[in-house]
Design a protein around this motif. Structure first.
Motif, PDB file in Angstrom:
ATOM      1  N   LEU A   1       9.002  11.087   0.256  1.00  0.00           N
ATOM      2  CA  LEU A   1       7.915  10.473   1.030  1.00  0.00           C
ATOM      3  C   LEU A   1       8.354   9.247   1.824  1.00  0.00           C
ATOM      4  O   LEU A   1       7.799   8.949   2.878  1.00  0.00           O
ATOM      5  N   ARG A   2       9.300   8.486   1.256  1.00  0.00           N
ATOM      6  CA  ARG A   2       9.840   7.266   1.891  1.00  0.00           C
ATOM      7  C   ARG A   2       8.773   6.205   2.163  1.00  0.00           C
ATOM      8  O   ARG A   2       8.778   5.562   3.195  1.00  0.00           O
ATOM      9  N   TYR A   3       7.841   6.045   1.238  1.00  0.00           N
ATOM     10  CA  TYR A   3       6.928   4.893   1.326  1.00  0.00           C
ATOM     11  C   TYR A   3       6.591   4.431  -0.085  1.00  0.00           C
ATOM     12  O   TYR A   3       6.900   5.131  -1.063  1.00  0.00           O
ATOM     13  N   PRO A   4       5.979   3.239  -0.243  1.00  0.00           N
ATOM     14  CA  PRO A   4       5.804   2.654  -1.582  1.00  0.00           C
ATOM     15  C   PRO A   4       5.021   3.546  -2.550  1.00  0.00           C
ATOM     16  O   PRO A   4       4.115   4.283  -2.160  1.00  0.00           O
ATOM     17  N   LEU A   5       5.413   3.451  -3.818  1.00  0.00           N
ATOM     18  CA  LEU A   5       4.738   4.185  -4.888  1.00  0.00           C
ATOM     19  C   LEU A   5       4.462   3.228  -6.036  1.00  0.00           C
ATOM     20  O   LEU A   5       5.318   2.413  -6.396  1.00  0.00           O
ATOM     21  N   GLY A   6       3.264   3.329  -6.617  1.00  0.00           N
ATOM     22  CA  GLY A   6       2.914   2.570  -7.820  1.00  0.00           C
ATOM     23  C   GLY A   6       2.808   3.538  -8.985  1.00  0.00           C
ATOM     24  O   GLY A   6       2.117   4.549  -8.891  1.00  0.00           O
ATOM     25  N   LEU A   7       3.515   3.244 -10.067  1.00  0.00           N
ATOM     26  CA  LEU A   7       3.527   4.115 -11.244  1.00  0.00           C
ATOM     27  C   LEU A   7       2.892   3.375 -12.415  1.00  0.00           C
ATOM     28  O   LEU A   7       3.319   2.274 -12.773  1.00  0.00           O
TER      29      LEU A   7
ATOM     30  N   PHE B   1       0.856  -1.192   0.000  1.00  0.00           N
ATOM     31  CA  PHE B   1       0.000   0.000   0.000  1.00  0.00           C
ATOM     32  C   PHE B   1       0.888   1.236   0.000  1.00  0.00           C
ATOM     33  O   PHE B   1       1.872   1.303   0.738  1.00  0.00           O
ATOM     34  N   GLY B   2       0.540   2.179  -0.860  1.00  0.00           N
ATOM     35  CA  GLY B   2       1.306   3.433  -0.971  1.00  0.00           C
ATOM     36  C   GLY B   2       0.500   4.402  -1.810  1.00  0.00           C
ATOM     37  O   GLY B   2      -0.729   4.401  -1.764  1.00  0.00           O
ATOM     38  N   ASP B   3       1.172   5.223  -2.602  1.00  0.00           N
ATOM     39  CA  ASP B   3       0.471   6.163  -3.486  1.00  0.00           C
ATOM     40  C   ASP B   3       0.596   5.690  -4.926  1.00  0.00           C
ATOM     41  O   ASP B   3       1.671   5.257  -5.355  1.00  0.00           O
ATOM     42  N   VAL B   4      -0.504   5.812  -5.679  1.00  0.00           N
ATOM     43  CA  VAL B   4      -0.527   5.379  -7.075  1.00  0.00           C
ATOM     44  C   VAL B   4      -0.672   6.604  -7.977  1.00  0.00           C
ATOM     45  O   VAL B   4      -1.593   7.411  -7.800  1.00  0.00           O
ATOM     46  N   TRP B   5       0.250   6.734  -8.928  1.00  0.00           N
ATOM     47  CA  TRP B   5       0.230   7.837  -9.889  1.00  0.00           C
ATOM     48  C   TRP B   5       0.073   7.286 -11.298  1.00  0.00           C
ATOM     49  O   TRP B   5       0.708   6.292 -11.662  1.00  0.00           O
ATOM     50  N   LEU B   6      -0.776   7.944 -12.083  1.00  0.00           N
ATOM     51  CA  LEU B   6      -0.974   7.591 -13.490  1.00  0.00           C
ATOM     52  C   LEU B   6      -0.189   8.577 -14.351  1.00  0.00           C
ATOM     53  O   LEU B   6      -0.291   9.792 -14.152  1.00  0.00           O
TER      54      LEU B   6
ATOM     55  N   LEU C   1     -10.523   3.309 -14.808  1.00  0.00           N
ATOM     56  CA  LEU C   1     -11.287   4.277 -14.004  1.00  0.00           C
ATOM     57  C   LEU C   1     -11.643   3.779 -12.607  1.00  0.00           C
ATOM     58  O   LEU C   1     -11.885   4.576 -11.711  1.00  0.00           O
ATOM     59  N   ASN C   2     -11.683   2.450 -12.419  1.00  0.00           N
ATOM     60  CA  ASN C   2     -12.037   1.947 -11.092  1.00  0.00           C
ATOM     61  C   ASN C   2     -10.905   2.077 -10.081  1.00  0.00           C
ATOM     62  O   ASN C   2     -11.128   1.948  -8.881  1.00  0.00           O
ATOM     63  N   MET C   3      -9.670   2.304 -10.551  1.00  0.00           N
ATOM     64  CA  MET C   3      -8.544   2.335  -9.608  1.00  0.00           C
ATOM     65  C   MET C   3      -8.628   3.547  -8.683  1.00  0.00           C
ATOM     66  O   MET C   3      -9.125   4.613  -9.069  1.00  0.00           O
ATOM     67  N   THR C   4      -8.157   3.383  -7.462  1.00  0.00           N
ATOM     68  CA  THR C   4      -8.037   4.533  -6.552  1.00  0.00           C
ATOM     69  C   THR C   4      -6.674   5.168  -6.820  1.00  0.00           C
ATOM     70  O   THR C   4      -5.647   4.496  -6.774  1.00  0.00           O
ATOM     71  N   LEU C   5      -6.689   6.454  -7.143  1.00  0.00           N
ATOM     72  CA  LEU C   5      -5.492   7.161  -7.624  1.00  0.00           C
ATOM     73  C   LEU C   5      -5.103   8.286  -6.689  1.00  0.00           C
ATOM     74  O   LEU C   5      -5.969   8.923  -6.089  1.00  0.00           O
ATOM     75  N   ARG C   6      -3.805   8.597  -6.640  1.00  0.00           N
ATOM     76  CA  ARG C   6      -3.321   9.739  -5.853  1.00  0.00           C
ATOM     77  C   ARG C   6      -3.059  10.961  -6.712  1.00  0.00           C
ATOM     78  O   ARG C   6      -3.138  12.095  -6.260  1.00  0.00           O
ATOM     79  N   GLY C   7      -2.696  10.734  -7.994  1.00  0.00           N
ATOM     80  CA  GLY C   7      -2.403  11.881  -8.854  1.00  0.00           C
ATOM     81  C   GLY C   7      -2.146  11.442 -10.286  1.00  0.00           C
ATOM     82  O   GLY C   7      -1.995  10.252 -10.576  1.00  0.00           O
ATOM     83  N   VAL C   8      -2.110  12.439 -11.177  1.00  0.00           N
ATOM     84  CA  VAL C   8      -1.856  12.208 -12.603  1.00  0.00           C
ATOM     85  C   VAL C   8      -0.693  13.091 -13.037  1.00  0.00           C
ATOM     86  O   VAL C   8      -0.588  14.250 -12.632  1.00  0.00           O
ATOM     87  N   ALA C   9       0.193  12.529 -13.888  1.00  0.00           N
ATOM     88  CA  ALA C   9       1.234  13.323 -14.550  1.00  0.00           C
ATOM     89  C   ALA C   9       0.996  13.217 -16.054  1.00  0.00           C
ATOM     90  O   ALA C   9       0.777  12.118 -16.570  1.00  0.00           O
ATOM     91  N   TRP C  10       1.054  14.345 -16.743  1.00  0.00           N
ATOM     92  CA  TRP C  10       0.658  14.421 -18.161  1.00  0.00           C
ATOM     93  C   TRP C  10       1.734  15.164 -18.935  1.00  0.00           C
ATOM     94  O   TRP C  10       2.161  16.239 -18.523  1.00  0.00           O
ATOM     95  N   TYR C  11       2.182  14.574 -20.063  1.00  0.00           N
ATOM     96  CA  TYR C  11       3.123  15.269 -20.950  1.00  0.00           C
ATOM     97  C   TYR C  11       2.617  15.046 -22.362  1.00  0.00           C
ATOM     98  O   TYR C  11       2.828  13.994 -22.950  1.00  0.00           O
ATOM     99  N   GLN C  12       1.928  16.053 -22.884  1.00  0.00           N
ATOM    100  CA  GLN C  12       1.297  15.953 -24.202  1.00  0.00           C
ATOM    101  C   GLN C  12       1.104  17.359 -24.726  1.00  0.00           C
ATOM    102  O   GLN C  12       1.036  18.299 -23.963  1.00  0.00           O
ATOM    103  N   GLY C  13       0.976  17.494 -26.022  1.00  0.00           N
ATOM    104  CA  GLY C  13       0.685  18.817 -26.579  1.00  0.00           C
ATOM    105  C   GLY C  13       1.387  19.079 -27.895  1.00  0.00           C
ATOM    106  O   GLY C  13       0.950  19.913 -28.683  1.00  0.00           O
TER     107      GLY C  13
END
Length: 518
Positions: A177-183, A87-92, A254-266
């Motif tokens: 943060l020093r705890y698990p992260l899912g990318l 368990f940690g933070d998940v970023w898309l 869409l069902n996943m519980t997320l902590r944040g999004v990072a976007w690089y597009q344009g």
């Protein structure tokens, strides 16, 4: 379990509950068990498979960061168990080829790949590029199932997996943060924002009428060197078709519980619907937030933190201003974020990180094909730069400052460069004084960076350079040379390639560049 689930995965920690979903026989009861060391049961949940989708969902009780746990889903006598779950933070992480560029392709790649072994609590997952004309509930293919990072899976190849921006952002956040992260990576090179937008979001910007007309032709002056794959006389096809990547790569998550999004597009939209981006981008953010919130039964927060990279550079000496316009539209025409139209967002400025010698961007085979079938004319060769800069470390560093300030609420993190707060005209002396929000560092003396729009009887607005005369602690003084009439407007760094590497005119004392403005 849905295909997104696997051994080694990270589930979102408290205060949210992690959403778990999968498939079974309609009407059947599914038991979900989370167990810790020695098989000790931590929690048990029951879910019923709904018809006709055959899908079951359950929300786990909020869990503290840590692990490892085993997660089991059982239906009748059948059981599936996932091991080594944390368990940690998940970023898309999503976008086009600058997001898809892998750790193998960045500056100091061998060093970055060797460092992978030091981060066993960052876990990585990459959805395969896929498109669909209808919204899918499950991912069609996965490039990289949940994995512990290694030099091999971080540098699998060019523009495949794993995303350098995503990895470096996660690594820098882990240091803080020093705890698990899912990318979670879901990116595809050469794709416009319309492909990542749901029909709802496109409708909000008046683009859906276009989308639904059969045989639609986008008549936009496009740059052939970059986008021969979107020709002005051809329908948008493949991964550039509106909503096809939303359908196949975002909707299944869409069902996943997320902590944040990072976007690089344009980059693609510097050649397509450029001046709609001030609507399409805020609309995509609002729509994704709503969809992830609803999909997770309210576990993903409604104001999901959304970070993005402002466009870097492409061609030196290019007279085109589409990159400058797109950078401005990325902020909803307000110059800095977060702002009223884009709350809960943060931005990494990257216009000073150009890379004219990058080998990526002239012709890129395969998935990150930003320049498929590129035909270079003599004119293109005059100012050929690269659309894929290799310095992703500074980009990710700037992005993680924004994440720490906006997503994690760290009070003393400076994450924005200096921005003008007011401008005062000294008519008699022919000077313009601009006051900035922060202490300024005058890094480079460039006569062209600031421009003023002067009105005269012959033309309503002609842009002229306004040389910098002086830089004091928070004030820049410009000389209005040759501006006989009224000053109507002012702009800064309004170019496809505004400055050389880390050599724009203005920075703050933390090394963050002043963003462009109009």
């Amino acid at each position: 379990f849905a295909s997104y689930y696997g051994d080694h995965m990270v589930l979102q920690k408290e205060p949210a509950g992690a959403m778990v979903w999968g498939y079974g026989e309609p009407g059947a009861a599914v038991t979900v068990v989370l167990s810790g060391a020695g098989g000790l049961i931590v929690m048990k949940k029951m879910a019923r498979v709904k018809g006709p989708s055959g899908m079951w969902t359950t929300v786990l009780d909020p869990m503290d960061q840590g692990g490892p746990y085993a997660l089991t889903a059982g239906q009748g006598s059948e059981n599936v168990t996932l091991q080594d779950v944390y368990f940690g933070d998940v970023w898309l992480c999503s976008g086009q080829s600058n997001m898809a560029m892998t750790v193998l392709q960045v500056a100091n790649a061998s060093q970055e790949l060797a460092a992978a072994a030091h981060y066993p609590y960052i876990r990585i997952f990459a959805a395969a590029p896929a498109r669909s004309n209808v919204e899918l509930d499950d991912l069609e293919r996965i490039d990289l199932p949940w994995s512990i990072p290694t030099a091999e899976n971080l540098g699998h190849g060019n523009f495949t997996y794993f995303s350098a921006i995503c990895w470096l952002l996660g690594r820098y956040l882990y240091e803080a943060l020093r705890y698990p992260l899912g990318l979670v990576e879901a990116a595809w090179g050469g794709t416009p924002i319309e492909a990542w937008s749901s029909p709802r979001a496109l409708q909000a910007c008046g683009l859906l009428g276009d989308v639904e007309r059969p045989g639609l032709v986008f008549c936009t002056p496009l740059n052939s060197a970059l986008f021969s794959s979107i020709s002005p006389q051809r329908q948008l096809s493949g991964p550039q078709t509106p909503s096809v990547l939303w359908n196949a790569m975002i909707h299944p998550l869409l069902n996943m519980t997320l902590r944040g999004v990072a976007w690089y597009q344009g980059e693609a939209n510097a050649f397509l619907h450029t001046d709609q981006y001030n609507c399409t981008f805020p609309a995509l953010i609002a729509d994704w937030r709503q969809a992830f919130h609803a999909g997770s039964f309210g576990q993903t927060e409604l104001l999901l933190p959304f970070g993005f990279v402002q466009l870097s550079t492409y061609r030196q000496q290019s007279p085109a201003d589409s990159f400058a316009r797109l950078r401005w539209h990325q902020t909803a025409d307000l110059g800095v974020v977060p702002n009223a139209r884009m709350p809960g967002t943060f931005m990494a400025v990257a216009m000073d990180l150009g890379d004219e010698r990058s080998p990526y961007g002239r012709r890129v085979p395969g998935r990150g094909d930003e320049a498929r079938g590129m035909k270079l004319s003599a004119t293109n060769l005059l100012f050929l730069g690269s659309i894929h800069p290799r310095d992703k470390q500074n980009v990710a560093h700037r992005l993680q400052l924004g994440a720490r300030a906006v997503a994690y609420g760290e009070k003393n993190v400076i994450f924005q460069g200096p921005y003008p707060t007011c401008a005062v005209l000294e008519v008699t002396r022919g000077l313009l004084n601009i006051t900035y929000s922060q202490e300024l560092v005058w890094r480079h003396r460039d006569m062209q960076a600031f421009e003023v729009c002067c009105s005269n009887p012959l033309s309503p607005c002609g842009w002229l350079p306004a040389p910098v005369v002086a830089v004091e602690s928070r004030r820049v003084t410009l000389a209005l040379v040759g501006c006989g009439g009224l000053v109507l407007a002012l702009r800064y760094a309004w170019a496809e390639w505004p400055c050389d590497y880390q050599s724009c005119v203005l920075y703050n004392s933390w090394g963050l560049p002043a963003p462009p403005f109009l």
